[in-house]
Design an enzyme around this catalytic site. Structure first.
Site, mmCIF file in Angstrom:
data_model
loop_
_atom_site.group_PDB
_atom_site.id
_atom_site.type_symbol
_atom_site.label_atom_id
_atom_site.label_comp_id
_atom_site.label_asym_id
_atom_site.label_seq_id
_atom_site.Cartn_x
_atom_site.Cartn_y
_atom_site.Cartn_z
ATOM 1 N N ASP A 27 -2.339 -5.016 -0.033
ATOM 2 C CA ASP A 27 -1.903 -5.692 -1.354
ATOM 3 C C ASP A 27 -0.366 -5.370 -1.556
ATOM 4 O O ASP A 27 0.153 -4.112 -0.895
ATOM 5 C CB ASP A 27 -2.447 -4.662 -2.345
ATOM 6 N N GLU A 34 -0.177 -9.739 1.863
ATOM 7 C CA GLU A 34 0.397 -10.446 0.427
ATOM 8 C C GLU A 34 1.791 -10.531 -0.028
ATOM 9 O O GLU A 34 2.033 -9.286 -1.005
ATOM 10 C CB GLU A 34 -0.892 -9.742 -0.561
#
Ligand code: GLC
Ligand code: CA
Length: 535
Positions: A201, A275
């Site tokens: 993330d 990401e």
């Protein structure tokens, strides 16, 4: 000959645990619910699942606010449920990718709680970004949170802490050795429990520079970072080229260390996908250099218009850029942070685009519900829970629409998802989108995806590069027609509103519009559809 690593051209199915399947009637999906539906997932023909966070969390940001990264939140079950899920997945020959959230913790994490109890300058505070106020009492700099409002919150003794997201998500200080050691422990913890990889993330956010300085245009930058704000492209690009808290060189050192951990698991073939929203696009390839991560998300298709020149550009660019570091691209049409593709570009368009993308080299990511052609849920403002909605006073609608639970069966909400009240309301019109209904309809999106993934595995996985046949720069371009050849398959996508006759020998094996006329040498690619021809 060594075969290709499993992740190279995998199809990966993203599950948002809270919205997948509820096993105990409390209205929220959970790990046992996922385990009970893994056979369905397997039947789609995917290779792996990626689970959005299910860790201990006050759930201010859908679990991306982690209070204990090495435990399961009671709403989802416990560690033995996680083990059982991984075991069942492996029995079905599905790999499991866990989400790891290294940019920030929840303010409920014990580290942050003890930082609040400790003095300015203490070791406890140093794990986060605590700074004194400016002389006039205002925050240390003018950065704006990605969810709106200032990215600093003041504590009782006057210091401020940095949070790029919600005030309940304090950013971690990656120059602190404790942070590094703790994440290494977390990676090993889940690997030892059996996971096969990680989705990282905000992978581009870990290292911050120039915290002591104001940004020259914080509002412009915050608009440039928001995909839902229209902005002059040149201006947006110039703002995104140097963000003091994104894509700094230091992040790559972290991933080099992590890669050594992954590789230490040897033939488990552990993989990680970043990401990383970065600009210019070439920067994304740094995350997949041979000593860093395995994949980086390509977000172009989450926002791309259904327009041939645009799609040709982003697809060919992604393939070419990844090739410079010997990596393959990734393709995603939807995820838990963006509007669902069927709502964004339309039913036929999203069927055509999915079939086109499944034929491309690299990995394809499917967000649960996408295989049903599910639209965004229609929500009242009073239903919304996304912190970006709350922090922007409703100016940003937020991401709840894509997170409405999945419809499984029956004619009325909650369509078999739960025996209780679903955490976000489901609408009556979804009776047409249940797994049950779509299974029995040969022309459903579900049957299109299932058939396409089986044919992909048979003819395309590992089939190498593509050669464009029709595009703005190859062949005689007809308005809205794209085509390429890969292995033994020719793929046509007709984005226009009219049917096109194309001359190609072979057998049509699938079309996104469902209707294909048997093998003729000259065939018709219907308006707004994609066709695969085996020859
Ligand atoms: C990522 C997640 C998103 C979350 C944010 C902050 O972008 O995908 O859901 O809100 O990080 O953790
Ligand atoms: Ca539940």
């Amino acid at each position: 000959m060594k075969s290709m690593p499993w992740w190279k051209e995998a199809v990966i199915y993203q599950i948002y645990p809270r919205s997948f399947y509820d096993s105990n009637g409390d209205g929220e999906g959970d790990l046992q619910g996922i385990t009970s539906r893994l056979e369905y997932v397997k039947s789609l023909g995917v290779d792996a699942i990626w689970l959005s966070p299910f860790y201990t969390s006050p759930n201010k940001d859908g679990g991306y606010d982690v209070a204990n990264p090495r435990d399961v939140d009671p709403r989802f079950g416990d560690l033995s449920d996680a083990k059982a899920l991984i075991k069942r997945a492996h029995d079905l020959n599905l790999r499991v990718i866990a989400d790891i959230v290294p940019n920030h913790f929840s303010d409920q994490h014990e580290w942050f709680q003890s930082a609040l109890q400790s003095q300015p300058g203490s070791a406890e505070r140093n794990r986060f970004h605590f700074y004194d106020a400016k002389a006039d009492g205002t925050p240390p700099n003018n950065w704006i949170s990605l969810f709106g409002g200032p990215s600093w919150t003041q504590v009782a003794d006057g210091q401020y802490y940095l949070h790029l997201f919600d005030s309940s998500q304090p950013d971690l200080n990656w120059e602190n050795a404790d942070v590094n050691a703790d994440f290494e422990e977390t990676l090993r913890f889940w690997l030892d429990l059996g996971v096969d990889g990680f989705r990282i993330d905000v992978a581009h956010g870990l290292v911050k520079e120039e915290i002591g300085k104001d940004h020259p245009d914080p509002t412009g930058l915050s608009n440039a970072l928001r995909l839902d704000v229209d902005m002059d492209t040149a201006l947006r690009n110039s703002l995104l080229e140097s963000v003091p808290y994104f894509d700094r060189q230091g992040v790559h050192e972290i991933y080099r260390r992590w890669r050594k951990i992954f590789d230490s698991y040897g033939d488990r073939e552990v993989m990680a996908v970043a990401e990383a929203w970065v600009h210019p696009p070439i920067n994304a390839t740094r995350y997949v250099r041979s000593d860093e991560l395995h994949q980086v998300f390509n977000f172009d298709l989450l926002t791309a218009p259904f327009e041939s020149a645009f799609l040709y550009d982003v697809i060919s660019r992604s393939i070419e850029l990844n090739a410079t570091v010997n990596a393959l691209p990734t393709w995603a049409l939807s995820n838990h942070d963006s509007p669902r593709v069927a709502s964004r570009i339309g039913d036929h368009q999203s069927r055509a685009l999915a079939l086109f993308v499944f034929a491309l080299p690299g990995s394809a990511y499917i967000f649960a519900g996408q295989e049903l052609g599910l639209p965004d849920g229609e929500l009242e403002n009073s239903d919304r829970q996304d912190p970006s909605f709350i922090r922007s006073n409703g100016e940003i609608k937020g991401r709840d629409g894509a997170r409405v639970p999945l419809p499984w069966s029956g004619d009325v909400p909650p369509f078999g998802f739960s025996t209780g009240k679903p955490w976000l309301p489901m609408q009556q019109s979804w009776s047409a989108f249940t797994v049950e209904i779509e299974k029995s309809d040969p022309s459903s999106v579900l049957n299109l995806y299932t058939a396409a993934l089986a044919l992909r595995a048979q003819h395309l996985t590992g089939a190498g590069v593509i050669a464009w046949l029709e595009s703005p720069s190859h062949g005689a371009m007809r308005e809205g027609l794209l085509a390429f050849r890969r292995g033994s398959i020719t793929v046509y996508m007709n984005l226009s509103g009219q049917d096109y006759a194309v001359e190609v020998e072979g057998q049509t094996i699938i079309t996104s519009s469902g209707d294909f006329t048997a093998s003729h040498i000259v065939r018709v690619v219907p308006a707004c559809s994609t066709m695969w021809i085996l020859n």
